[in-house]
Design a protein around this motif. Structure first.
Motif, mmCIF file in Angstrom:
data_model
loop_
_atom_site.group_PDB
_atom_site.id
_atom_site.type_symbol
_atom_site.label_atom_id
_atom_site.label_comp_id
_atom_site.label_asym_id
_atom_site.label_seq_id
_atom_site.Cartn_x
_atom_site.Cartn_y
_atom_site.Cartn_z
ATOM 1 N N SER A 38 0.763 -1.513 -0.033
ATOM 2 C CA SER A 38 -0.240 0.042 -0.393
ATOM 3 C C SER A 38 0.889 1.191 0.315
ATOM 4 N N TYR A 39 2.363 1.151 -0.198
ATOM 5 C CA TYR A 39 3.235 2.386 0.600
ATOM 6 C C TYR A 39 3.876 2.324 -1.062
ATOM 7 N N GLY A 40 3.455 1.707 -2.603
ATOM 8 C CA GLY A 40 4.412 1.998 -3.278
ATOM 9 C C GLY A 40 3.575 2.499 -3.572
ATOM 10 N N TYR A 41 3.700 3.467 -4.920
ATOM 11 C CA TYR A 41 3.926 4.319 -6.070
ATOM 12 C C TYR A 41 2.008 4.246 -5.812
ATOM 13 N N THR A 42 1.146 3.027 -6.768
ATOM 14 C CA THR A 42 -0.007 2.662 -7.187
ATOM 15 C C THR A 42 -0.703 2.737 -5.687
ATOM 16 N N GLY A 43 -0.002 1.987 -4.978
ATOM 17 C CA GLY A 43 -0.668 1.507 -3.924
ATOM 18 C C GLY A 43 -1.155 3.010 -2.661
ATOM 19 N N ARG A 44 -0.341 3.698 -2.767
ATOM 20 C CA ARG A 44 -0.612 4.911 -2.283
ATOM 21 C C ARG A 44 -1.886 5.765 -3.002
ATOM 22 N N LEU A 45 -1.721 5.644 -4.576
ATOM 23 C CA LEU A 45 -3.234 6.083 -5.055
ATOM 24 C C LEU A 45 -4.368 5.613 -4.376
ATOM 25 N N VAL A 46 -4.016 4.030 -4.696
ATOM 26 C CA VAL A 46 -4.994 3.562 -4.920
ATOM 27 C C VAL A 46 -6.229 3.349 -2.894
ATOM 28 N N ALA A 47 -5.156 3.769 -2.001
ATOM 29 C CA ALA A 47 -4.991 3.629 -0.728
ATOM 30 C C ALA A 47 -5.459 5.402 0.271
ATOM 31 N N CYS A 53 -0.841 -4.730 -4.558
ATOM 32 C CA CYS A 53 -0.162 -3.690 -5.475
ATOM 33 C C CYS A 53 1.519 -4.027 -5.676
ATOM 34 N N ALA A 54 1.905 -5.045 -4.917
ATOM 35 C CA ALA A 54 3.194 -5.364 -4.386
ATOM 36 C C ALA A 54 3.834 -5.671 -5.597
ATOM 37 N N GLY A 55 4.662 -4.838 -6.137
ATOM 38 C CA GLY A 55 5.132 -5.986 -7.392
ATOM 39 C C GLY A 55 7.467 -6.589 -7.170
ATOM 40 N N PRO A 56 7.509 -6.821 -8.249
ATOM 41 C CA PRO A 56 7.531 -7.645 -9.154
ATOM 42 C C PRO A 56 6.545 -8.605 -8.320
ATOM 43 N N PHE A 57 5.147 -8.954 -9.481
ATOM 44 C CA PHE A 57 4.261 -9.954 -9.412
ATOM 45 C C PHE A 57 4.745 -11.049 -9.286
ATOM 46 N N ASP A 86 -10.877 -13.626 -1.197
ATOM 47 C CA ASP A 86 -10.711 -13.152 -2.623
ATOM 48 C C ASP A 86 -9.827 -12.863 -3.041
ATOM 49 N N TYR A 87 -8.760 -13.111 -4.320
ATOM 50 C CA TYR A 87 -7.474 -12.562 -4.608
ATOM 51 C C TYR A 87 -7.707 -11.582 -5.769
ATOM 52 N N LEU A 88 -7.095 -10.151 -5.564
ATOM 53 C CA LEU A 88 -7.009 -9.235 -6.753
ATOM 54 C C LEU A 88 -5.366 -8.917 -7.125
ATOM 55 N N ASP A 89 -5.382 -8.623 -7.818
ATOM 56 C CA ASP A 89 -4.283 -7.540 -7.792
ATOM 57 C C ASP A 89 -3.886 -6.257 -9.913
ATOM 58 N N ILE A 90 -2.907 -5.893 -9.896
ATOM 59 C CA ILE A 90 -3.017 -4.818 -10.169
ATOM 60 C C ILE A 90 -1.268 -5.287 -11.862
ATOM 61 N N THR A 91 -0.933 -6.478 -11.440
ATOM 62 C CA THR A 91 -0.239 -6.929 -12.536
ATOM 63 C C THR A 91 -0.456 -6.835 -14.188
#
Length: 366
Positions: free
Chosen positions: A9-18, A72-76, A93-98
């Motif tokens: 959640s503290y990566g670039y995209t994770g921050r935006l999503v949170a 949201c933590a890559g590399p996936f 349930d599992y979701l990701d942004i890979t």
């Protein structure tokens, strides 16, 4: 969205999503390996934070009280499998942004396991899959007998740190789908002139996830994905394979990884608000030559990712939507029009089977 855990959640995209989830009234749990960063982010957003790494023997215990995980933590290629295994155990349930095609292929092969566990496995709910998968489903609806699919992407060249690391991993990897099989091909294997809306421009094949996802969504078993070539990069195309070989040397790769960590973050607020992208597609019946073409115009890929992620999570968490268990793609889970419900997305049907014409394709090794 009060039963969602965002890992990374503290990566670039994770921050935006949170941040956007909170602005919409949600209270997701923020999580990741770095306890300091998790605690700081949780305090800033007024959320619960959890720190744990993916080697933890009790990984599933962190997910037992949540209904869905968003990775949201890559590399996936490294993070998806342990988190998915934990989701199976926790019945989450599992979701990701890979956008990494090998990750989708792994999930495709675990479809029966996810179904048996009664969980939805939905990787790729960001830009790398949502618009192209929805466009593929739309084109298949226009031409159900199509047995070939080509997709093309052009847009913002500004990457986050995680995306840059992923691209580095995939550099030198080429893949297309041929008659139901994934086939490794040289870098820039094939070139094509594609009209993204401002006239024809060159594009080259790329290892995009649709070689797996679009086949699952549409049943089409011959698929190629192209990315537009910026004018400044055209003279460098013949050097692509040499560059990939060079990057694969350990000292060079280590230097590039350090440079990414030091210099790359992601689009700024202005870029998020103003940059756009276009996804183009063609479905074709090889026996008759009939085809259908369409385009999707989207906002900045990261802005679209945030919107798509939260829309997907809301549907997965809402029992009224009845998202199926097992491996899903955005379009198989939500339908071809899912992308049109995202802010700033427009779809244009360029040609129908009765008005289409042939576009020339050339193989680099012809």
């Amino acid at each position: 969205m009060n039963s969602l855990l965002i890992y990374g959640s503290y990566g670039y995209t994770g921050r935006l999503v949170a941040r956007e989830a909170v602005s919409r009234g949600g209270t997701p749990i923020v999580a990741g390996r770095d306890g300091r960063q998790v605690s700081q982010q949780a305090a800033e957003l007024g959320l619960e934070g959890r720190s744990f790494d993916l080697e933890s023997p009790a990984l599933a215990s962190h997910l037992e009280d949540v209904d869905a995980l968003l990775n949201c933590a890559g590399p996936f290629i490294e993070t998806a499998e342990p988190l998915f295994e934990a989701c199976l155990e926790a019945e989450t349930d599992y979701l990701d942004i890979t956008g990494e095609f090998p990750v989708f292929e792994r999930f495709r092969r675990r479809d029966d396991v996810a179904r048996e566990a009664g969980i939805t496995a939905l990787p790729g709910v960001g830009f790398e899959v949502v618009p192209s998968d929805c466009l593929a489903a739309f084109l298949h609806g226009q031409l159900p007998e199509a047995d070939e699919l080509a997709l093309g992407i052009t847009g913002s060249p500004t990457f986050s740190r995680g995306t840059a690391h992923t691209l580095l991993e995939l550099l030198g990897t080429g893949v297309v789908r041929r008659n139901g099989r994934l086939v490794e091909v040289p870098t820039t294997f094939r070139t094509r002139q594609i009209d993204f809306g401002d006239g024809a421009e060159p594009a080259v094949t790329a290892p995009w996830a649709d070689v797996v996802t679009a086949a699952h969504t549409t049943g089409i078993e011959t698929i190629e994905v192209y990315v537009a070539v910026p004018p400044v990069a055209k003279p460098l195309l013949p050097l692509a394979d040499v560059s990939a070989w060079l990057v694969d040397r350990t000292p060079v790769r280590r230097l590039l990884e350090q440079g990414i960590d030091a210099l790359v973050d992601g689009p700024d607020e202005h870029q998020l608000a103003t940059e756009t992208a276009v996804v183009w597609g063609e479905a074709r019946d090889s026996e008759t030559g009939r085809s259908a073409r369409a385009r999707l115009r989207t906002p900045n890929p990261y802005a679209l990712t945030v919107d798509a992620v939260l829309a997907a999570a809301e549907r997965v968490l809402d029992a009224a939507h009845h998202v199926p268990a097992g491996f899903q793609t955005p379009a198989s889970a939500f339908g071809a029009d899912f992308a049109l419900g995202l802010e700033g997305v427009e779809r244009e049907l360029v040609s129908t089977p009765s008005t289409s014409h042939r576009i020339e394709v050339s193989a680099a090794d012809d």
